[in-house]
Structures are given as C-alpha cells and as structure tokens.
Write a protein that holds these residues in place. Structure first.
Motif, PDB file in Angstrom:
ATOM      1  N   ASN A 128     -44.757  51.619  77.151  1.00  0.00           N
ATOM      2  CA  ASN A 128     -44.374  49.758  77.530  1.00  0.00           C
ATOM      3  C   ASN A 128     -42.473  50.118  78.127  1.00  0.00           C
ATOM      4  O   ASN A 128     -41.905  49.654  77.997  1.00  0.00           O
ATOM      5  N   LEU A 134     -43.908  43.056  82.862  1.00  0.00           N
ATOM      6  CA  LEU A 134     -43.674  44.098  82.536  1.00  0.00           C
ATOM      7  C   LEU A 134     -43.890  45.468  83.214  1.00  0.00           C
ATOM      8  O   LEU A 134     -43.359  45.731  84.099  1.00  0.00           O
ATOM      9  N   THR A 137     -42.395  48.160  85.999  1.00  0.00           N
ATOM     10  CA  THR A 137     -41.964  49.292  85.579  1.00  0.00           C
ATOM     11  C   THR A 137     -42.502  49.798  86.595  1.00  0.00           C
ATOM     12  O   THR A 137     -41.698  50.866  86.777  1.00  0.00           O
TER      13      THR A 137
END
Length: 459
Positions: A417, A247, A251
C-alpha cells in the motif's frame, strides 16, 4: 580526443571532457588505498562513526551544487536531486548511529568451551561500479557501509555522470575521512577487469543491468573475489480486488514516473485484477496523459529527459517491438524529435509473454498494464519473470497482503500500500536475475567483512 564527454540530455549539448587514467595511475591509487585501509582498520567503531557523520555534514554544504550537477548530467528533476542528497545524508546518519552496534562482537555460550566469539573484521579495498540513474545515492549506499566496516573504497562511476563522481570524491575528501580511503577512478572496461584481478582489491560490487552483472560476476569468480550484484528488474505492482483504488492509481503513477522512470525498483508492470481493471485503466491513463515532460530545473515539469540519447532510442525500440508482437499503446509512445532525450509517459496494454514489455526491463516512463483474472492469477503473473528485485501489493486487508508478500512474492523487497525508493533501515537487493547480496538495513555493512569465529577454550 577525450575518452569521456558528458552531455546534457535536456539540450543535447556537451558539458565537459575527461580522459581515462593510465594503468600506472590506477595501480598507485590502489596501493595508496590499501595503505590507508591498514591504518583505518585500527580505528574503533566509534571513531569511524564520527568520520561517517562528518561525511554527511560535508555533503549538506554541497547539496545544491551536487543536485544541479546531477540534473545537468542525467536529466533528473531538480527537486528529486535534492531529495536524493537528503537520502544520502540519512544513510550517513543511520550508519553512524547503528554501525557501532551492528559491528560489535557477538559472544556465544558454547558447550565444552569457555566461550565463542564472532567478530566482524574489515578485509581491504572494495571496488564499486555504479550506474548513472542515482549518481549520489548509488555511491553512498555501498561506500558508507564499507567505510564504517573499516574497508577502503574505489568508485568507477558511469561515464555520463563523471562530473558527479568527481564532486562526490571532493565531498568525501573535505570531510574528516583520510583522502585515500575514497577515490573516484576514470577507467575503461579492460582496465576494470585488471583492477578486479588486483590482489589488493578484496571485494567487488556492481549496480547495473543483468547483462553487466553476468560479466562482472564472471570476472570476479575467475579470481575468487566476493561480489555483490544489484541488478535490474521489471517490478510488478499488484492491485487486488479489495485495494484502495485512489491510493493504487496515485502510487503507481508516482512509482513509475519518479526519476524519469529510470529506477530499478520502479513500478514497471501494473497487474490489476479483472474487477478493477477498467476503472484503474481509465484513471491511470488520464494521470499519464497529464504528465508533463520538460526542463528538469523547472518546478512545473513532471518528468525530465532520459539520461542519454541511446537510452531513449533503445526504450522506443522496446515499445515498438512490443507493439509489433501484439501490445497496444494506451497513451504516449511517440519518439520526440531533436537532440534532447525526452520520452513521453507511456502505457502499453495487451502485454503478454514474448514482448519486451512483459519479459524485459523498460528503463524509462513506460508502464505495462496487465489484466489478471483474480488474486492467484495476479501472483502468478508477478512471479513470471526472470527478475526479482521489488514489487508492491495493494489491498485493504493488510494481513493478507503481508502474507502474500512474505510467502508468495519471489522478490527481495515488497511495498505494501505504498512506495519508496529505499530506506536505510531495511535491506535492499533482489533474487533471480536481479542479483544477490544486500545493502542497507545492517546487512550491507557485513557484506565485505571477514566473519571470524574465535574458539576460546579454558586454560
């Protein structure tokens, strides 16, 4: 010779020429804007909300035309231009839905008084200076909130997106909004300072660099005008030892390269704890290596050109200066030849204090990769900046990430996140050299109102 010539950064070819308005023309626009405000302020919140909704509906009719023009004038990927227009429509819808409640009078029970009333009243003409990186969103962000509040709006757009600024005016004028409540003006810096000093201009808002913010802030202060400043940043994206690495890599790549890296809340410093650094580095370098710079109208392109040739040259100078002072290039860093303004996806390592890559804002697809010893060191490095706009924390321990974001991260916004440019339901703005004041989230709608206290006593 024209005062403004817009240039296509993909080809280096001229698009169109424009001339500045005369001082007399500007003064007439201000007078008309003020007169329109005097009528608009009388409208109920519900009536204003219907007009705001109509602006969004009209915008949708021009979605492709405006998106293509934004891509032509400043080089952003066409699908990202389309998404930008969608965000502007969402701002209109959110404001129309929530604005009535946000501006409603607040009645308070007060001892020894019949009641107290807090009422939010419009103040007049609001003058906005907006940058080129999001030619539509930057305008809608301040204009819609202020129109809903009952003010009138003037726009001085960045010269290289003059066509977009004029098309946005056309969109506003084809909606149910009276024409004089929104005007795009073509003026130079000296005319801008005179406009700030005009008695009928009651508020000033700027999105731009911290250098521009200091100048405009001083100009407004000299005439006792309120100012909202949304300035630059070098946002830190922190990867902690318990992060989801897949992630984080995905990202951080998106958050640095979106909008060609020309975003105030882009991921600019990747701060990674020692235990994950090497794996993160290898994977992010691969991602950047595979990013294709190309025609922003082509779906296969990952990044388009920077908005102007001088911005490309400045970015490369910052990269070279950082390398001269000890940084190393992990990928990219080569200045392309030709009239276009492309710059490759670039990652700098061994970044430290005293380098532009550590201290300043690099406005383009260049990331600074910084190794932190541990969580505490990562937070220290993140806050070791004169800026404080946004940032991010990656950790599977959501409660810990929220606590760090709330109590330790010295910025106006923190992504946990994930990453997103903006959300109409949450405040947008920063601290330190990233400016002051807030937009979105119900806060922008009250930046330029008279928060008036009514003391109601018994007969």
């Amino acid at each position: 010779m024209a005062d403004i010539t817009t240039v296509n950064p993909t080809t280096g070819e001229d698009i169109k020429e424009y001339n500045y308005m005369t001082n007399d023309e500007v003064n007439k626009i201000v007078d008309a804007s003020h007169e329109a405000f005097l009528e608009w302020r009388k409208k109920s919140h519900e009536e204003r909300a219907k007009v705001i909704k109509s602006i969004g509906d009209t915008l949708v009719k021009y979605k492709k035309e405006l998106s293509k023009l934004m891509t032509e004038e400043r080089g952003k990927l066409y699908d990202q231009s389309l998404s930008e227009v969608d965000l502007c429509k969402a701002i209109c819808d959110y404001t129309a839905e929530k604005g009535v409640t946000a501006l409603a009078d607040d009645e308070r029970d007060i001892e020894n008084m019949k009641k107290g009333i807090v009422t939010y009243q419009p103040i007049g003409v609001i003058y906005g200076m907006q940058p080129w990186n999001f030619p539509a969103y930057q305008v809608f962000r301040y204009a819609i909130a202020n129109l809903m509040a009952g003010n009138s709006v003037l726009l001085k757009h960045a010269a290289n997106v003059t066509g977009s600024g004029l098309l946005i005016e056309k969109i506003f004028h084809e909606s149910d909004l009276p024409n004089d409540l929104f005007r795009t003006i073509l003026i130079d810096h000296d005319q801008s300072e005179k406009l700030i000093g005009n008695d009928k201009v009651r508020g000033v808002t700027l999105t731009g660099s911290d250098g521009a913010g200091k100048i405009v802030g001083q100009q407004a202060a000299k005439v006792l005008k309120k100012v909202v400043l949304e300035l630059g940043s070098n946002d830190a994206f922190i990867v902690l030892e318990d992060a989801d690495l897949d992630l984080a890599v995905e990202t951080c790549t998106q958050a640095r390269l979106i909008n060609n890296g020309e975003t105030c809340v882009a991921a600019k410093r990747f701060i990674v704890v020692d235990s994950l650094y090497d794996e993160f580095r290898d994977r992010i370098v691969e991602k950047f290596s595979n990013s294709k710079a190309g025609d922003p109208m082509d779906d296969s392109s990952d990044i388009g050109p920077l908005a102007r040739k001088d911005l490309q040259e400045k970015l490369h100078e910052q990269v070279e200066e950082s390398v001269k002072k000890g940084a190393t290039i992990a990928v990219g860093g080569q200045l392309p030849e030709g009239k276009s303004s492309f710059y490759p996806a670039t990652i700098l390592e061994n970044v430290s204090e005293g380098q532009p890559a550590y201290d300043d804002e690099l406005f383009g697809p260049v990331a600074s990769l910084i190794r932190a010893k541990d969580q505490d060191d990562a937070m220290r490095i993140a806050n070791d900046s004169r800026y404080g706009l946004g940032g991010a924390i990656f950790s599977k321990d959501e409660d810990k990430a929220i606590r760090l974001a709330r109590e330790q991260f010295d910025t106006g916004m923190v992504y946990i996140n994930g990453y997103g440019l903006a959300n109409p339901a949450l405040p947008f703005g920063g601290v330190k050299n990233s400016g002051h004041g807030r937009e979105h989230g119900g806060f922008g709608i009250k930046e330029f109102v008279n928060i008036k206290g009514l003391h109601v006593h018994s007969n």
